[in-house]
Write an enzyme that holds these catalytic residues in place. Structure first.
Site, PDB file in Angstrom:
ATOM      1  N   LYS A 194       0.803  -0.981  -0.050  1.00 50.67           N
ATOM      2  CA  LYS A 194      -0.048  -0.037   0.075  1.00 50.67           C
ATOM      3  C   LYS A 194       0.696   1.223   0.111  1.00 50.67           C
ATOM      4  O   LYS A 194       0.582   2.145  -0.511  1.00 50.67           O
ATOM      5  CB  LYS A 194      -1.040  -0.143   1.325  1.00 50.67           C
ATOM      6  CG  LYS A 194      -1.886   1.158   1.181  1.00 50.67           C
ATOM      7  CD  LYS A 194      -2.861   1.062   2.593  1.00 50.67           C
ATOM      8  CE  LYS A 194      -3.291   2.313   2.825  1.00 50.67           C
ATOM      9  NZ  LYS A 194      -4.467   2.439   3.743  1.00 50.67           N
ATOM     10  N   GLU A 200      10.461  -4.695   4.535  1.00 51.26           N
ATOM     11  CA  GLU A 200      10.507  -6.037   4.198  1.00 51.26           C
ATOM     12  C   GLU A 200      10.343  -6.122   2.733  1.00 51.26           C
ATOM     13  O   GLU A 200      11.034  -6.749   1.938  1.00 51.26           O
ATOM     14  CB  GLU A 200       9.841  -6.891   4.969  1.00 51.26           C
ATOM     15  CG  GLU A 200       9.927  -7.078   6.453  1.00 51.26           C
ATOM     16  CD  GLU A 200       9.191  -5.933   7.393  1.00 51.26           C
ATOM     17  OE1 GLU A 200       9.015  -4.717   6.747  1.00 51.26           O
ATOM     18  OE2 GLU A 200       9.017  -6.219   8.407  1.00 51.26           O
ATOM     19  N   GLY A 252      -4.776  -1.773   4.707  1.00 46.18           N
ATOM     20  CA  GLY A 252      -3.966  -2.945   4.304  1.00 46.18           C
ATOM     21  C   GLY A 252      -4.774  -4.361   4.581  1.00 46.18           C
ATOM     22  O   GLY A 252      -4.763  -5.335   3.712  1.00 46.18           O
ATOM     23  N   ARG A 253      -5.229  -4.449   5.749  1.00 44.21           N
ATOM     24  CA  ARG A 253      -5.608  -5.828   6.012  1.00 44.21           C
ATOM     25  C   ARG A 253      -7.141  -6.146   5.521  1.00 44.21           C
ATOM     26  O   ARG A 253      -7.770  -7.092   5.831  1.00 44.21           O
ATOM     27  CB  ARG A 253      -5.721  -6.031   7.420  1.00 44.21           C
ATOM     28  CG  ARG A 253      -6.268  -4.808   8.595  1.00 44.21           C
ATOM     29  CD  ARG A 253      -6.109  -5.035  10.075  1.00 44.21           C
ATOM     30  NE  ARG A 253      -6.479  -3.666  10.884  1.00 44.21           N
ATOM     31  CZ  ARG A 253      -5.812  -2.648  10.770  1.00 44.21           C
ATOM     32  NH1 ARG A 253      -4.741  -2.493  10.063  1.00 44.21           N
ATOM     33  NH2 ARG A 253      -6.417  -1.920  11.642  1.00 44.21           N
ATOM     34  N   GLU A 338      -4.923  -6.814  14.609  1.00 43.02           N
ATOM     35  CA  GLU A 338      -4.406  -5.347  14.399  1.00 43.02           C
ATOM     36  C   GLU A 338      -5.263  -4.353  14.476  1.00 43.02           C
ATOM     37  O   GLU A 338      -5.292  -3.075  14.456  1.00 43.02           O
ATOM     38  CB  GLU A 338      -3.737  -5.332  12.952  1.00 43.02           C
ATOM     39  CG  GLU A 338      -2.945  -4.209  12.718  1.00 43.02           C
ATOM     40  CD  GLU A 338      -1.939  -4.549  11.443  1.00 43.02           C
ATOM     41  OE1 GLU A 338      -0.719  -4.690  11.672  1.00 43.02           O
ATOM     42  OE2 GLU A 338      -2.541  -4.282  10.206  1.00 43.02           O
ATOM     43  N   HIS A 369      -4.629 -33.302  17.191  1.00 44.28           N
ATOM     44  CA  HIS A 369      -3.345 -34.094  17.633  1.00 44.28           C
ATOM     45  C   HIS A 369      -2.269 -33.234  18.182  1.00 44.28           C
ATOM     46  O   HIS A 369      -0.948 -33.751  18.155  1.00 44.28           O
ATOM     47  CB  HIS A 369      -2.756 -34.979  16.376  1.00 44.28           C
ATOM     48  CG  HIS A 369      -4.206 -35.970  16.018  1.00 44.28           C
ATOM     49  ND1 HIS A 369      -4.317 -37.115  16.536  1.00 44.28           N
ATOM     50  CD2 HIS A 369      -5.178 -35.800  15.083  1.00 44.28           C
ATOM     51  CE1 HIS A 369      -5.257 -37.751  16.136  1.00 44.28           C
ATOM     52  NE2 HIS A 369      -5.799 -36.678  14.990  1.00 44.28           N
ATOM     53  N   LYS A 498       9.223  -0.388  14.306  1.00 47.22           N
ATOM     54  CA  LYS A 498       9.829  -0.214  13.147  1.00 47.22           C
ATOM     55  C   LYS A 498      10.722   1.032  13.212  1.00 47.22           C
ATOM     56  O   LYS A 498      11.969   1.009  12.945  1.00 47.22           O
ATOM     57  CB  LYS A 498       8.568   0.461  12.206  1.00 47.22           C
ATOM     58  CG  LYS A 498       7.581  -0.607  11.525  1.00 47.22           C
ATOM     59  CD  LYS A 498       6.781  -0.055  10.508  1.00 47.22           C
ATOM     60  CE  LYS A 498       5.679  -0.839  10.039  1.00 47.22           C
ATOM     61  NZ  LYS A 498       4.977  -0.290   9.027  1.00 47.22           N
TER      62      LYS A 498
HETATM   63  O1  F6P Z   1       3.412  -3.314   9.831  1.00 41.57           O
HETATM   64  C1  F6P Z   1       1.764  -3.074   9.578  1.00 41.57           C
HETATM   65  C2  F6P Z   1       1.212  -2.944   8.345  1.00 41.57           C
HETATM   66  O2  F6P Z   1       1.261  -1.568   8.212  1.00 41.57           O
HETATM   67  C3  F6P Z   1      -0.011  -3.621   8.314  1.00 41.57           C
HETATM   68  O3  F6P Z   1      -1.097  -2.844   8.580  1.00 41.57           O
HETATM   69  C4  F6P Z   1      -0.007  -3.532   6.559  1.00 41.57           C
HETATM   70  O4  F6P Z   1      -0.938  -4.582   6.251  1.00 41.57           O
HETATM   71  C5  F6P Z   1       1.562  -4.115   6.337  1.00 41.57           C
HETATM   72  O5  F6P Z   1       2.253  -3.453   7.310  1.00 41.57           O
HETATM   73  C6  F6P Z   1       2.108  -3.912   5.053  1.00 41.57           C
HETATM   74  O6  F6P Z   1       1.910  -2.464   4.446  1.00 41.57           O
HETATM   75  P1  F6P Z   1       2.208  -2.098   3.143  1.00 41.57           P
HETATM   76  O7  F6P Z   1       1.068  -2.839   2.076  1.00 41.57           O
HETATM   77  O8  F6P Z   1       2.154  -0.528   3.093  1.00 41.57           O
HETATM   78  O9  F6P Z   1       3.510  -2.707   2.548  1.00 41.57           O
END
Ligand code: F6P
Length: 533
Positions: A194, A200, A252-253, A338, A369, A498
């Site tokens: 987003k 990452e 995002g979620r 979240e 199990h 972060k």
């Molecule tokens: O670290 C949390 C977050 O902001 C989530 O809410 C989101 O889904 C994820 O990181 C990834 O964010 P982006 O889509 O901006 O890379």
């Protein structure tokens, strides 16, 4: 006095008065199962195996009204900026509003833009599906990974496009293990972010770009981007016709319904993706129109509130009896934790009760199990949410599915019924034991029972049903958030870690010292440095 203090007090009193009552005794009332279940289309939600009775349900419904759920719901669907710590509307529902009316944000109808992007996604997906692309790698994390990864696996019987892979972790092991198997010339890389700043995702995207260039692929032609930050996608070198944008009113979620769902659309085709959207839209319509007593998201939320905030059960297990829903507990974990893992209400005051529960789980029967021992005999109560399809996709293995159903239903029955000391003694006596040894062994075989669960049942896990399930849980989280008085759509709690990771990076790289760090962190850095040498 808080905004719902009286309501919480009334519910707590109901809890105190009923907490030792056997759930099983509630079935003495005729039609308990019918009265404490609800249906939308072919989907059945059964909450009769909980300790909720008519009085408790009435008190929970009063909570819904006092919290103003109907007005908040309408505000969300009509594009008001209900995410008020970020000043944004919350309109993932517009992404699946396939044949609904206009949706206005600041007086502008967003639907033409939604349809135009969807149409571009369809064209792109068709092109990829017919162009010899063998593999799609979705690079994203959190909401830009969990939804599509879960759905691609869930809908594997409908998967007739290229293979899909999901890389999320910044641990180089993830991308290395994924790319090792792939041909760079026939791979499409989708960078799903987003913000297009997530460390990452951007680290993995750069690694994938270098890999593709080194192995004979062409990143300029084989990368696509899904983001609200179109400028940043350009700076990364992705041509505009491969960029699928969305607006900041998609959290995002909650984003798998739009461009973030591109890998799913490529996997199952635009028609299958449309069916998924239609399932979500059907649940939206149900949520907006059904009376509270028939409203699945509201009922699911009330069961959640009863167990977490009134009974005080700290966690909730999501237990789909469906191997293809193995990733669903992870997906719901982010969705719920979240969204509702917050301690401050909209107005800045503390929440009146505990915040959202810990969500975890695994597919059945595997979990049986592993951790069901604790669920049945541990000292903490874990409310369970079972899911089961009437039919599986493997017609030639129907006997497997019958066994799966029997296990699912047996678990909720066992949790409720338990086994008394007398029954355990009789079992031990039948093996020939007597006296103290019989007594000792019998105690180990007692199940207290009276452990609540709900069951969601549906005909078959197809794209439409998956859409219904995801939207059902989204709205459940919304209703719970409104009752708790919090903003379910921000996530400030992820920021501090972060920030500290950014400031620690030069320390880890040896370009800065550990001055100002606590003793533990400094010692850990020292250990890492000594072992890196
Ligand atoms: O670290 C949390 C977050 O902001 C989530 O809410 C989101 O889904 C994820 O990181 C990834 O964010 P982006 O889509 O901006 O890379």
């Amino acid at each position: 006095m808080g905004r719902l203090t009286d309501h919480w007090a009334a519910l707590n009193a109901r809890y105190d008065a009923t907490k030792t009552r056997p759930i099983l005794s509630l079935f003495e009332v005729p039609d308990r199962a019918a009265d404490f279940s609800a249906q939308t289309g072919d989907m059945l939600f059964d909450y009769s195996k909980t300790n909720i009775d008519t009085d408790i349900r009435d008190a929970l419904m009063a909570l819904v009204d006092a919290a103003g759920v109907a007005a908040k719901r309408d505000a969300m669907f009509s594009g008001e900026a209900i995410n008020d710590t970020e000043g944004r509307a919350v309109l993932h529902t517009a992404l699946r509003n396939l044949d609904g009316g206009p949706v206005l944000v600041d007086g502008q109808d967003v639907m033409p833009g939604v349809h135009a992007t969807l149409e571009r996604m369809r064209g792109f997906a068709d092109q990829i599906r017919s162009s010899g692309v063998t593999d799609v790698v979705n690079i994203g994390i959190g909401g830009s990974d969990l939804g599509p990864a879960m759905a691609v696996q869930a809908l594997s019987p409908y998967h007739d496009g290229p293979r899909c892979h999901f890389v999320s972790n910044v641990d180089g092991a993830h991308i290395a293990d994924t790319l090792r198997e792939l041909d760079a010339k026939t791979t499409l890389v989708i960078v799903a972010s987003k913000t297009f700043t997530t460390i990452e995702t951007m680290t993995n995207a750069r690694t994938a770009k270098a890999w593709m260039a080194e192995h004979g692929g062409n990143p300029a032609a084989q990368f696509a981007a899904l983001s609200t930050a179109e400028e940043k996608t350009r700076d990364f070198g992705i041509p505009a016709d491969r960029v699928f944008g969305f607006e900041d009113w998609v959290g995002g979620r909650y984003s798998m319904w739009g461009p973030i769902g591109l890998s799913l659309m490529i996997a199952i085709g635009p028609k299958g993706f449309d069916a998924f959207l239609r399932g979500g839209q059907a649940m939206d319509r149900h949520f907006r129109a059904a009376a509270w007593s028939e409203n699945l998201p509201v009922l699911l939320a009330l069961v959640g509130i009863w167990h977490a905030q009134v009974c005080g059960y700290a966690s909730r297990a999501v237990l789909p009896y469906d191997q293809r829903l193995t990733r669903l507990p992870d997906y719901f974990q982010q969705l719920e934790m979240e969204s509702n893992g917050k301690g401050v209400q909209m107005d800045g005051s503390d929440v009146e009760v505990s915040s959202g529960p810990i969500v975890w789980g695994a597919a059945g029967t595997n979990g049986q199990h592993a951790f069901y021992q604790l669920i049945h005999q541990g000292t903490r109560v874990v409310p369970c949410e079972f899911m089961i399809a009437a039919e599986g996709h493997e017609a030639d293995l129907a006997h497997h599915h019958q066994l799966l159903i029997a296990n699912c239903l047996a678990q909720s029955e066992a949790l409720m019924r338990g086994r008394s000391l007398e029954e355990a003694r009789a079992k031990m006596a039948a093996t020939g034991l007597t006296g103290d040894e019989l007594e000792r062994q019998a105690r180990h075989r007692v199940f207290t029972g009276n452990r609540p669960s709900v069951t969601l049942a549906y005909p078959l896990l197809d794209p439409f049903v998956l859409g219904q399930i995801v939207a059902l849980y989204e709205h459940r989280v919304f209703v719970e958030g409104v009752i708790l008085g919090i903003n379910s759509y921000d996530q400030w709690g992820v920021e501090l870690g972060k920030e500290l990771a950014t400031s620690l990076q030069p320390v880890i790289d040896g370009q800065a010292g550990t001055e100002g760090k606590d003793g533990s962190t400094a010692a850990l850095v020292d250990f890492i440095h000594r072992h890196q040498a």
